[in-house]
Design an enzyme around this catalytic site. Sequence first.
Site, short mmCIF file in Angstrom:
data_model
loop_
_atom_site.label_atom_id
_atom_site.label_comp_id
_atom_site.label_asym_id
_atom_site.label_seq_id
_atom_site.Cartn_x
_atom_site.Cartn_y
_atom_site.Cartn_z
N ASP A 242 0.82 -1.21 0.00
CA ASP A 242 0.00 0.00 0.00
C ASP A 242 0.86 1.26 0.00
OD1 ASP A 242 -2.61 -0.64 -0.33
OD2 ASP A 242 -3.25 -0.20 1.72
N ASP A 395 -8.24 -6.70 13.35
CA ASP A 395 -7.91 -8.03 13.85
C ASP A 395 -8.85 -8.45 14.98
OD1 ASP A 395 -6.97 -6.05 15.50
OD2 ASP A 395 -4.88 -6.69 15.47
#
Length: 669
Positions: A242, A395
């Site tokens: 990214d 997460d």
Amino acid sequence: MAPSSVVVTIEKHNSFPLVEINGSDSLLLPEKQKAASPKQLTWVLLLKAHRALFFFSWLAMTVKTVFASVKKRIAHADISEDDSKSRGKLYRFIKAFLVISIAGLIVEVVAHFKKWNLQMIQPLELLEVHGIVQWFYVSWLSFRVDYIAPLVLMLSKFCIILFLIQSLDRLVLCFGCFWIKYKKIKPTIQDDAYDLEDASTFPMVLVQIPMCNEREVYAQSIAAACELDWPRNRILIQVLDDSDDGNLQRLIKEEVLSWNEKGVNIVYRHRLIRTGYKAGNLKSAMACDYVKDYEFVAILDADFQPNPDFLKLTIPHFKGNPELGLVQARWAFVNKEENLLTRLQNINLCFHFEVEQQVNGVFLNFFGFNGTAGVWRTKALEESGGWLERTTVEDMDIAVRAHLKGWKFIFLNDVKVLCELPESYEAYKKQQHRWHSGPMQLFRLCLPSIITSKISIWKKTNLIFLFFLLRKLILPFYSFTLFCIILPLTMFIPEAELPLWVICYIPVFMSLLNILPSPKSFPFLIPYLLFENTMSVTKFNAMVSGLFQLGSSYEWVVTKKTGRSSESDFLAFAERESKTSNEEKILRRHSESGLELLSKLNQQEINKQKGSKKKRNKVYRKELALAFLLLTASARSLLSEHGVHFYFLLFQGLSFLVVGLDLIGEQMN
């Protein structure tokens, strides 16, 4: 009787012989007759004076050096970093509290030196005082006893109850860890999980490496993933880049191409629309058509370096256990002894993994996914809704949703994956802000799903009250409120004074329990206790911003990394060799474009070095304001001779001062 005569009386009293000697000039005690000469006395006095002079000169030089360092740090510090946040309500509250405390200290000093005995104030005694200052002080005492003290006392009792509940929870976790050690409980795998001779029996594994502008660690993370011991035709490595730096993108592509030429099944992916941070990156990668062919997904962040046997130690746990959705490995740190900041972080994270994660994994089959160093069953990710971009803790989000779907988790305390700890306070503070604001965002979003889910009442209670409220909300709330607000406040309101066991005995005992998983850190017990209280202002601010959806709650800053691959002193040499090999690959593959790229990289490195000279350490205003507040309260406690309260406030104030001036962790030029 003559002056030189001696009278000796011997008696027997209670079976003990007693001897009494009379006579000032007794010959039986000749040493007492020796008087020190004036010359000897002079030398003794000179020696004591020299020692005293040396001590005071050393003390003066130390104080002068400290003040010079502080003055230099403030003069060269960058105070604009936290400007928008420091103007928030929390900073204004602390600053107003500080001003009031300083004014109160001045009045208390006047009262102390005038020796006003105003412990108990009766309404009629207001007529007997003389002077406007004494009248004001008496009025303040009366108002304090009647109105302020009851409120402070009620708030302090509430925080103490929360403190005891959270301490009990931590104590239960420690007993659970001791029980696991005593019974030697740990997850096991089948002996015939996979046929090592037949590669076709191995499942298909997808390894994902999400990264964003990871210039320092991209090469070593890709190398570690490519060296995993797994059949080449049963594994695919996705490098999910990214980065917004075009030159860095080309370097990563070159690294991927290099490993691809060596026969490694590896692909490079870069998103054109970079939304959702890490969650958006993983979501985009899972949308590829070929992902459905892979039964398991291993996630490794850019600075994580697994051992070659990582997959062989984790994936066999899935065989014969269809309800298992996640296998999480433990983190190990290559730079845990780099500085005081990394040592204190190591204490916290060792307790998190060895106690919290291991106990919850054994007894509940659930814990928060750590975002990396774990292997997911692809089916579990799909049934749980996949990666969502709604919080900064993607997460934990996927772990909670998978738990609500009935999937079980396993934590492997014996399988360790190397990674880095933030070495600067700036990076650590931003990381902690994200880690403590995200759970509150998730709690608001997941609460209706938890209540309406089909899991048992016990699991719902564990999720709501233990996992979210107690460990994510109550802990930062009481630690900041009790030790940073109420404790200094009670120095000016002695009617609500906190007992000694609240500020000393229980915190020290809890800190001792935290250090047990990392026994080598025992000398850092007191610094750890002070630092945890110091970090409470950051955690409290993050918790509030996440709970009420304030602007900073969705801030995501990639944690700065140094690229340490081991604790050896040969790191610099290895990094130079890696950089040289990258340059050679560029020159070998694309002669003209490579030279152009190399020129750009060299120029960028020069600009980076120029910019680093202008980079300055930060000054954190909230921490500095709390430092002066606690030091003011310690001065007030000194007047009342509080003892332990004074020392706690003094050292806690100094720890806030060190952190506020950015004197902990990696130092920048």
